[in-house]
Design an enzyme around this catalytic site. Structure first.
Site, PDB file in Angstrom:
ATOM      1  CG  HIS A 100       3.920  -4.153  41.544  1.00 22.37           C
ATOM      2  ND1 HIS A 100       4.652  -5.298  40.988  1.00 22.37           N
ATOM      3  CD2 HIS A 100       2.621  -4.479  41.527  1.00 22.37           C
ATOM      4  CE1 HIS A 100       3.753  -6.264  40.529  1.00 22.37           C
ATOM      5  NE2 HIS A 100       2.522  -5.897  40.931  1.00 22.37           N
ATOM      6  CG  ASP A 102      -1.367  -5.997  42.745  1.00 23.42           C
ATOM      7  OD1 ASP A 102      -0.535  -5.949  41.912  1.00 23.42           O
ATOM      8  OD2 ASP A 102      -2.121  -7.171  43.065  1.00 23.42           O
ATOM      9  CG  HIS A 250       3.391  -8.949  43.775  1.00 24.22           C
ATOM     10  ND1 HIS A 250       2.443  -8.167  44.445  1.00 24.22           N
ATOM     11  CD2 HIS A 250       2.697  -9.067  42.687  1.00 24.22           C
ATOM     12  CE1 HIS A 250       1.641  -7.621  43.585  1.00 24.22           C
ATOM     13  NE2 HIS A 250       1.565  -8.084  42.502  1.00 24.22           N
ATOM     14  NE  ARG A 265      -4.737  -7.986  40.262  1.00 27.55           N
ATOM     15  CZ  ARG A 265      -3.818  -6.715  40.128  1.00 27.55           C
ATOM     16  NH1 ARG A 265      -2.509  -6.776  39.715  1.00 27.55           N
ATOM     17  NH2 ARG A 265      -4.507  -5.491  40.084  1.00 27.55           N
TER      18      ARG A 265
HETATM   19  C1  SIN Z   1       0.407  -8.855  39.361  1.00 32.66           C
HETATM   20  O1  SIN Z   1       1.266  -8.007  39.710  1.00 32.66           O
HETATM   21  O2  SIN Z   1      -0.615  -8.823  39.675  1.00 32.66           O
HETATM   22  C2  SIN Z   1       1.076  -9.949  38.694  1.00 32.66           C
HETATM   23  C3  SIN Z   1       1.707 -11.023  39.184  1.00 32.66           C
HETATM   24  C4  SIN Z   1       2.152 -12.052  38.396  1.00 32.66           C
HETATM   25  O3  SIN Z   1       1.841 -12.149  37.274  1.00 32.66           O
HETATM   26  O4  SIN Z   1       2.743 -13.033  39.177  1.00 32.66           O
END
Ligand code: SIN
Length: 276
Positions: A100, A102, A250, A265
């Site tokens: 995805h 964000d 990611h 985050r």
């Molecule tokens: C996310 O998708 O923001 C989380 C990424 C992660 O936990 O490495």
């Protein structure tokens, strides 16, 4: 401060040392923005940040405005700009465990996310894999580029909820739903890049349902099954990673159940996306 930079692969990612992210000045912020536009993903070890320092670092990117995630309040951080990302033995799913970008459902999506690792699973695992969307576009054939260059797709904020919990969002919860071009221009470099992702993109506009499903599946598989677009980040406690949320996707790999992984985050909002 003088930076040392070690690329993770020729295409994407760099580990950066010689910087204390709790004390970024304007010159350092400009240098990090330049590096991020070039590498897509920056990894910093041994950082020590409270919420205020984390938010100050994030405000150096995008428009400077911080993103308030719809789930941040319920995530436990106590701050609408700080999203807790935590999976434990009681979790039914782990946030980000699937490819995805964000909140691509937003009309002006997140420009950069800064994830700070507090606790790593005790038996290893918990890496995050990133993929370059400029490279994903560059590797497509010319006929496919011509086809998708004319199309737009819908990104729906309710999709991760359905995928994670296997049911519709709670009645009364509103999630953004936005149509974006499938090929957009990177806001800094102007380079064309692929902007669909399995986490949020539900359908392509103006084509049949089966055509939409098949085209999206082809693009998702191109991203997920092409390792040369990707780099893999191995976290440690106090690692902070910044990713360019326009130029990359990611997948946070949930391979550590039943152990705990806990991070926070903070994300910076960008502008509206433009077709390439
Ligand atoms: C996310 O998708 O923001 C989380 C990424 C992660 O936990 O490495």
């Amino acid at each position: 401060m003088s930076l040392a930079i070690q690329n993770l692969t020729p295409v994407i990612g760099a580990e950066v040392s010689g910087v204390d992210l709790s004390r970024i000045d304007d010159a350092m912020a400009a240098e990090l923005r330049r590096l991020l536009a070039d590498r897509g993903v920056l990894v910093f070890r041994d950082q020590h940040l409270d919420h205020d320092a984390h938010k100050r670092a994030a405000a150096c990117f995008g428009t400077g405005q911080l993103h308030c995630h719809p789930l941040a309040a319920a995530s436990g951080s106590g701050d609408p700009a700080v999203l807790t990302v935590r999976a434990t033995a009681k979790s039914r799913f782990a946030a980000g465990d699937g490819w995805h970008t964000d909140v691509s459902c937003d009309p002006a999506p997140i420009r950069a996310s800064l994830l700070y690792m507090h606790e790593m699973p005790e038996s290893g695992g918990g890496d995050t894999v990133f993929a370059s969307m400029t490279e994903a576009y560059a590797l497509l054939s010319q006929p496919v580029r011509e086809l998708i260059g004319k199309l737009r797709a819908v990104h729906d904020g309710a999709l991760p909820w359905r995928q994670g919990y296997g049911r519709e969002p709670e009645p009364g919860t509103e999630y953004n739903r936005t149509s974006h071009p499938i090929v957009i221009a990177h806001p800094d470099s102007g380079k064309p890049l692929l902007w669909v992702n399995r986490g949020f993109t539900t359908r392509i506009e103006g084509v049949g349902r089966l055509e939409s499903r098949a085209l999206l599946e082809m693009l998702f598989q191109h991203i997920e099954a092409t390792p040369r677009l990707q780099c893999r980040v191995r976290w440690e406690q106090n690692t902070l990673v910044i990713w360019d949320n326009i130029a990359t996707q990611h997948h946070a790999v949930w391979d550590y159940f039943p152990h705990t992984r806990h991070a926070e985050r903070v994300s910076a909002v960008g502008g509206e996306l433009m077709a390439a």
